[in-house]
Design a protein around this motif. Structure first.
Motif, PDB file in Angstrom:
ATOM      1  N   HIS A 152      -3.318  -1.659  -6.389  1.00 15.63           N
ATOM      2  CA  HIS A 152      -4.564  -1.889  -5.646  1.00 15.63           C
ATOM      3  C   HIS A 152      -4.939  -3.370  -5.668  1.00 15.63           C
ATOM      4  O   HIS A 152      -5.348  -3.920  -4.642  1.00 15.63           O
ATOM      5  CB  HIS A 152      -5.688  -1.030  -6.236  1.00 15.63           C
ATOM      6  CG  HIS A 152      -6.901  -0.967  -5.389  1.00 15.63           C
ATOM      7  ND1 HIS A 152      -6.935  -0.344  -4.176  1.00 15.63           N
ATOM      8  CD2 HIS A 152      -8.144  -1.479  -5.583  1.00 15.63           C
ATOM      9  CE1 HIS A 152      -8.140  -0.466  -3.659  1.00 15.63           C
ATOM     10  NE2 HIS A 152      -8.896  -1.151  -4.491  1.00 15.63           N
ATOM     11  N   THR A 161       2.601   1.588  -3.366  1.00 16.39           N
ATOM     12  CA  THR A 161       1.667   2.046  -4.398  1.00 16.39           C
ATOM     13  C   THR A 161       1.378   3.535  -4.243  1.00 16.39           C
ATOM     14  O   THR A 161       1.334   4.264  -5.237  1.00 16.39           O
ATOM     15  CB  THR A 161       0.358   1.231  -4.333  1.00 16.39           C
ATOM     16  OG1 THR A 161       0.667  -0.144  -4.514  1.00 16.39           O
ATOM     17  CG2 THR A 161      -0.624   1.680  -5.389  1.00 16.39           C
ATOM     18  N   LEU A 162       1.187   3.979  -3.000  1.00 13.47           N
ATOM     19  CA  LEU A 162       0.958   5.409  -2.773  1.00 13.47           C
ATOM     20  C   LEU A 162       2.157   6.246  -3.214  1.00 13.47           C
ATOM     21  O   LEU A 162       1.994   7.293  -3.847  1.00 13.47           O
ATOM     22  CB  LEU A 162       0.666   5.678  -1.298  1.00 13.47           C
ATOM     23  CG  LEU A 162      -0.724   5.346  -0.807  1.00 13.47           C
ATOM     24  CD1 LEU A 162      -0.835   5.649   0.686  1.00 13.47           C
ATOM     25  CD2 LEU A 162      -1.773   6.135  -1.565  1.00 13.47           C
ATOM     26  N   TRP A 208       0.832  -1.202   0.000  1.00 14.20           N
ATOM     27  CA  TRP A 208       0.000   0.000   0.000  1.00 14.20           C
ATOM     28  C   TRP A 208       0.866   1.253   0.000  1.00 14.20           C
ATOM     29  O   TRP A 208       0.634   2.175  -0.787  1.00 14.20           O
ATOM     30  CB  TRP A 208      -0.925  -0.035   1.206  1.00 14.20           C
ATOM     31  CG  TRP A 208      -1.813   1.143   1.345  1.00 14.20           C
ATOM     32  CD1 TRP A 208      -2.832   1.514   0.507  1.00 14.20           C
ATOM     33  CD2 TRP A 208      -1.781   2.111   2.384  1.00 14.20           C
ATOM     34  NE1 TRP A 208      -3.429   2.661   0.977  1.00 14.20           N
ATOM     35  CE2 TRP A 208      -2.804   3.042   2.130  1.00 14.20           C
ATOM     36  CE3 TRP A 208      -0.997   2.276   3.524  1.00 14.20           C
ATOM     37  CZ2 TRP A 208      -3.053   4.121   2.970  1.00 14.20           C
ATOM     38  CZ3 TRP A 208      -1.255   3.344   4.355  1.00 14.20           C
ATOM     39  CH2 TRP A 208      -2.271   4.259   4.073  1.00 14.20           C
ATOM     40  N   THR A 268       2.347   6.224  -7.050  1.00 21.23           N
ATOM     41  CA  THR A 268       1.266   7.041  -7.600  1.00 21.23           C
ATOM     42  C   THR A 268       1.562   8.523  -7.406  1.00 21.23           C
ATOM     43  O   THR A 268       1.370   9.324  -8.324  1.00 21.23           O
ATOM     44  CB  THR A 268      -0.073   6.668  -6.934  1.00 21.23           C
ATOM     45  OG1 THR A 268      -0.331   5.284  -7.164  1.00 21.23           O
ATOM     46  CG2 THR A 268      -1.208   7.498  -7.468  1.00 21.23           C
TER      47      THR A 268
END
Length: 161
Positions: free
Chosen positions: A143, A105-106, A102, A109
């Motif tokens: 995700h 990925t954050l 998570w 992004t």
């Protein structure tokens, strides 16, 4: 038969617990329609700098579109939770196996969004459009991997409330 299987066969209670965890983990799976809408929302969100530069004065409408996406997501989660009767922890940090994915990925992004913003600010809209696809793909794949890590944490009994 492995040692683990023979231990499970000797203890039917452990088999019941494992089966209950598998059934509970099945509630983390999302339908295909969700993933399609998530992919569309990923492109919309990651491309905000592009859309606002190409469509002057449309920033207001894009903000309302994002509010709509968030509201639909929240309503879906509440309806799904009430319909199934299963109330899983909402925070990703409650699932130890999903934390690192998570956060990664954050970070990816955020870096992609900042990169797209920098390209648009320099007038390289075509290059920003080309960068939009990988950024949205990272959002979607991250995700999906996070959801599967959440499912594994539930199956392993490591999820915390």
């Amino acid at each position: 038969m492995t040692i683990e299987e023979s231990t499970m066969a000797d203890h039917p209670d452990l088999e019941q617990v494992a089966e209950a965890r598998r059934r509970l983990a099945a509630h983390t799976e999302l339908p295909l329609a969700y993933w399609i809408l998530f992919a569309a929302a990923s492109v919309l969100i990651a491309g905000l700098p592009i859309w606002t530069s190409l469509l002057p004065g449309s920033g207001h409408y894009l903000q309302w579109a994002l509010v709509g996406v968030v509201l639909v997501s929240v309503v879906y989660a509440v309806v799904q939770r009430r319909r199934s009767g299963v109330y899983l922890p909402r925070r990703v940090t409650s699932y130890p196996g999903a934390r690192l994915l998570w956060i990664s990925t954050l970070a990816a992004t955020g870096a992609g969004y900042l990169g797209i913003s920098a390209l648009v600010d320099r007038g390289l809209t075509g290059l920003a459009l080309a960068a939009l696809v990988p950024v949205a793909a990272v959002m979607l794949v991250g995700h999906v991997l996070t959801r599967s890590a959440m499912r594994r944490s539930i199956q392993d009994g490591r999820a915390t409330p």
